[in-house]
Design a protein around this motif. Structure first.
Motif, PDB file in Angstrom:
ATOM      1  N   LEU A 105       0.828  -1.206   0.000  1.00  0.00           N
ATOM      2  CA  LEU A 105       0.000   0.000   0.000  1.00  0.00           C
ATOM      3  C   LEU A 105       0.865   1.260   0.000  1.00  0.00           C
ATOM      4  CD1 LEU A 105      -2.963  -0.875   2.398  1.00  0.00           C
ATOM      5  CD2 LEU A 105      -2.729  -1.243  -0.065  1.00  0.00           C
ATOM      6  N   THR A 106       1.986   1.226   0.721  1.00  0.00           N
ATOM      7  CA  THR A 106       2.890   2.376   0.725  1.00  0.00           C
ATOM      8  C   THR A 106       3.484   2.595  -0.656  1.00  0.00           C
ATOM      9  OG1 THR A 106       3.460   1.965   3.041  1.00  0.00           O
ATOM     10  CG2 THR A 106       4.956   3.358   1.786  1.00  0.00           C
ATOM     11  N   TRP A 156      -0.480  18.822  -7.468  1.00  0.00           N
ATOM     12  CA  TRP A 156       0.083  17.974  -6.408  1.00  0.00           C
ATOM     13  C   TRP A 156      -0.991  17.622  -5.390  1.00  0.00           C
ATOM     14  CZ3 TRP A 156       3.746  14.756  -5.847  1.00  0.00           C
ATOM     15  CH2 TRP A 156       5.004  14.926  -6.438  1.00  0.00           C
ATOM     16  N   LEU A 157      -1.760  18.610  -4.983  1.00  0.00           N
ATOM     17  CA  LEU A 157      -2.832  18.369  -4.013  1.00  0.00           C
ATOM     18  C   LEU A 157      -3.859  17.400  -4.575  1.00  0.00           C
ATOM     19  CD1 LEU A 157      -4.138  19.096  -1.290  1.00  0.00           C
ATOM     20  CD2 LEU A 157      -5.261  21.010  -2.446  1.00  0.00           C
ATOM     21  N   LEU A 158      -4.202  17.576  -5.856  1.00  0.00           N
ATOM     22  CA  LEU A 158      -5.175  16.686  -6.492  1.00  0.00           C
ATOM     23  C   LEU A 158      -4.643  15.266  -6.588  1.00  0.00           C
ATOM     24  CD1 LEU A 158      -7.865  16.342  -7.997  1.00  0.00           C
ATOM     25  CD2 LEU A 158      -6.676  17.008 -10.105  1.00  0.00           C
ATOM     26  N   ALA A 159      -3.383  15.104  -7.020  1.00  0.00           N
ATOM     27  CA  ALA A 159      -2.791  13.772  -7.182  1.00  0.00           C
ATOM     28  C   ALA A 159      -2.715  13.045  -5.845  1.00  0.00           C
ATOM     29  CB  ALA A 159      -1.408  13.890  -7.816  1.00  0.00           C
ATOM     30  N   ILE A 160      -2.250  13.733  -4.805  1.00  0.00           N
ATOM     31  CA  ILE A 160      -2.112  13.099  -3.490  1.00  0.00           C
ATOM     32  C   ILE A 160      -3.476  12.749  -2.917  1.00  0.00           C
ATOM     33  CG2 ILE A 160      -1.406  13.512  -1.099  1.00  0.00           C
ATOM     34  CD1 ILE A 160       0.926  15.143  -2.196  1.00  0.00           C
ATOM     35  N   THR A 161      -4.463  13.635  -3.087  1.00  0.00           N
ATOM     36  CA  THR A 161      -5.799  13.372  -2.549  1.00  0.00           C
ATOM     37  C   THR A 161      -6.440  12.169  -3.223  1.00  0.00           C
ATOM     38  OG1 THR A 161      -6.114  15.723  -2.059  1.00  0.00           O
ATOM     39  CG2 THR A 161      -8.088  14.349  -2.166  1.00  0.00           C
ATOM     40  N   ALA A 166      -7.939   6.391  -2.965  1.00  0.00           N
ATOM     41  CA  ALA A 166      -7.932   5.065  -3.600  1.00  0.00           C
ATOM     42  C   ALA A 166      -7.233   4.034  -2.735  1.00  0.00           C
ATOM     43  CB  ALA A 166      -7.263   5.156  -4.969  1.00  0.00           C
ATOM     44  N   VAL A 167      -6.062   4.384  -2.201  1.00  0.00           N
ATOM     45  CA  VAL A 167      -5.306   3.439  -1.376  1.00  0.00           C
ATOM     46  C   VAL A 167      -5.976   3.261  -0.021  1.00  0.00           C
ATOM     47  CG1 VAL A 167      -3.081   3.008  -0.247  1.00  0.00           C
ATOM     48  CG2 VAL A 167      -3.148   3.993  -2.539  1.00  0.00           C
ATOM     49  N   GLY A 168      -6.512   4.340   0.552  1.00  0.00           N
ATOM     50  CA  GLY A 168      -7.171   4.234   1.850  1.00  0.00           C
ATOM     51  C   GLY A 168      -8.388   3.320   1.822  1.00  0.00           C
ATOM     52  N   LEU A 169      -9.136   3.345   0.712  1.00  0.00           N
ATOM     53  CA  LEU A 169     -10.306   2.475   0.605  1.00  0.00           C
ATOM     54  C   LEU A 169      -9.924   1.003   0.550  1.00  0.00           C
ATOM     55  CD1 LEU A 169     -12.545   4.560  -1.820  1.00  0.00           C
ATOM     56  CD2 LEU A 169     -13.013   4.037   0.572  1.00  0.00           C
ATOM     57  N   LEU A 170      -8.716   0.698   0.056  1.00  0.00           N
ATOM     58  CA  LEU A 170      -8.270  -0.694   0.038  1.00  0.00           C
ATOM     59  C   LEU A 170      -8.097  -1.250   1.449  1.00  0.00           C
ATOM     60  CD1 LEU A 170      -5.638  -0.759  -2.860  1.00  0.00           C
ATOM     61  CD2 LEU A 170      -7.962  -1.672  -2.876  1.00  0.00           C
ATOM     62  N   THR A 171      -7.824  -0.375   2.416  1.00  0.00           N
ATOM     63  CA  THR A 171      -7.663  -0.830   3.794  1.00  0.00           C
ATOM     64  C   THR A 171      -8.988  -1.236   4.415  1.00  0.00           C
ATOM     65  OG1 THR A 171      -7.900   1.393   4.770  1.00  0.00           O
ATOM     66  CG2 THR A 171      -5.687   0.724   4.050  1.00  0.00           C
ATOM     67  N   PHE A 192      -7.338  -4.678  -5.723  1.00  0.00           N
ATOM     68  CA  PHE A 192      -8.760  -4.531  -5.398  1.00  0.00           C
ATOM     69  C   PHE A 192      -9.539  -5.796  -5.734  1.00  0.00           C
ATOM     70  CE2 PHE A 192     -13.010  -3.558  -7.000  1.00  0.00           C
ATOM     71  CZ  PHE A 192     -13.588  -2.994  -5.884  1.00  0.00           C
ATOM     72  N   ARG A 193      -9.213  -6.408  -6.875  1.00  0.00           N
ATOM     73  CA  ARG A 193      -9.953  -7.600  -7.308  1.00  0.00           C
ATOM     74  C   ARG A 193      -9.656  -8.822  -6.442  1.00  0.00           C
ATOM     75  NH1 ARG A 193      -9.323  -5.029 -12.415  1.00  0.00           N
ATOM     76  NH2 ARG A 193      -7.233  -5.879 -12.727  1.00  0.00           N
TER      77      ARG A 193
END
Length: 292
Positions: A105-106, A156-161, A166-171, A192-193
């Motif tokens: 995830l990192t 940058w703000l858009l890309a990081i957000t 996306a990654v946070g929802l995988l948790t 995800f799959r």
């Protein structure tokens, strides 16, 4: 991560694997020899991007808004290659196909943030070319250092957000079957799959993110770049002489080369990733490998 924790009930238990297995390179003969080629490419990338940044920083004649965007593009390319290449080199040299859950995830967060920022940076450069060709007399007044830096900060703000969502929802998804990632790295879609097909709010949000994130960080920048060149082509078509048209087009060749260098490999990667057989090399994860 409180936002994601609040999306589901507090008593929900998520099953997470101790590690994933990256299967994209499994079965490739003589994979260790690819180490030399990839290492050479990585060194060239580091040296080339570093030289570009040093030249632009030290040369006072290269302080235009366009060169600021070029310098930042070299910086993001250096970051993205440094995020992606080390794990691939580890696979090629030591055949370490496994990667821990947290490391995956990192890796995904940094890699997607940097790669998506490269795409957004190409949008900044396309904006610069549109203003220079369509509004040449007003270019110096409209395109300033502050504007370019503001666009870069916004993207940058858009890309990081977007990547963080996306990654946070995988948790918030359980992984209770296979641990094999059908890709060449920790890619969001293949990971995800691997999740269970439980119906819950987190899964619904993740389903939406699976569609929207590639749309926003890849297809949207590509569409904006293509539309910008439609406008540029239309503006150049109205120029009186062929020589002037060619002169205007030549100012875009460097940017078009960067667009091709970035988007073509990404399209190829998506195509090769889609060709991976989801039923091939399936490793079922024993319960001892899973941890809540």
């Amino acid at each position: 991560m409180e936002f994601f924790n609040s999306a589901v009930e507090k008593n929900t238990t998520f099953v997470r694997p101790a590690y994933f297995i990256i299967s994209g390179f499994i079965g490739i003969p003589n994979i260790s020899y690819y180490f030399v080629f990839l290492c050479f490419i990585y060194i060239i990338s580091v040296v080339g991007n570093t030289l570009v940044m040093i030249i632009i920083i030290l040369d006072h004649t290269l302080r235009s808004p366009k060169h600021i965007a070029v310098c930042h593009l070299a910086f993001t390319d250096l970051l993205s290659s440094s995020a992606l290449v080390p794990k691939v080199l580890d696979i090629f040299l030591f055949k370490h196909y496994n990667i821990s859950y947290n490391d995956c995830l990192t890796f995904m967060f940094f890699c997607f943030s940097f790669v998506s920022m490269q795409a957004f940076n190409l949008v900044v450069l396309s904006f610069d070319r549109v203003m220079a060709i369509i509004f040449p007399l007003h270019y110096q007044m409209r395109v300033s250092h502050k504007l370019i830096l503001s666009l870069i900060a916004f993207f940058w703000l858009l890309a990081i957000t977007l990547t963080l969502i996306a990654v946070g929802l995988l948790t918030r998804i359980s992984f209770c079957k296979s641990v094999v990632i059908q890709s060449y790295y920790c890619d969001h879609g293949p990971v995800f799959r691997l999740g269970c097909n439980d119906v819950n709010p987190s899964r619904s949000f993740a389903d939406l993110a699976l569609v929207l994130v590639p749309l926003l960080i890849f297809w949207l920048p590509l569409t904006i770049v293509l539309i910008s060149y439609v406008y540029i082509g239309y503006a150049l078509a109205k120029v009186a002489t062929v020589q002037e048209r060619m002169k205007g087009f030549k100012t875009c060749t460097a940017h078009l080369s960067l667009v091709a260098i970035y988007f073509i490999p990404v399209l190829i990667t998506f195509t090769l990733g889609a060709d991976l057989d989801p039923n091939a090399r399936t490793f079922l994860c024993p319960l001892s490998f899973l941890q809540s």
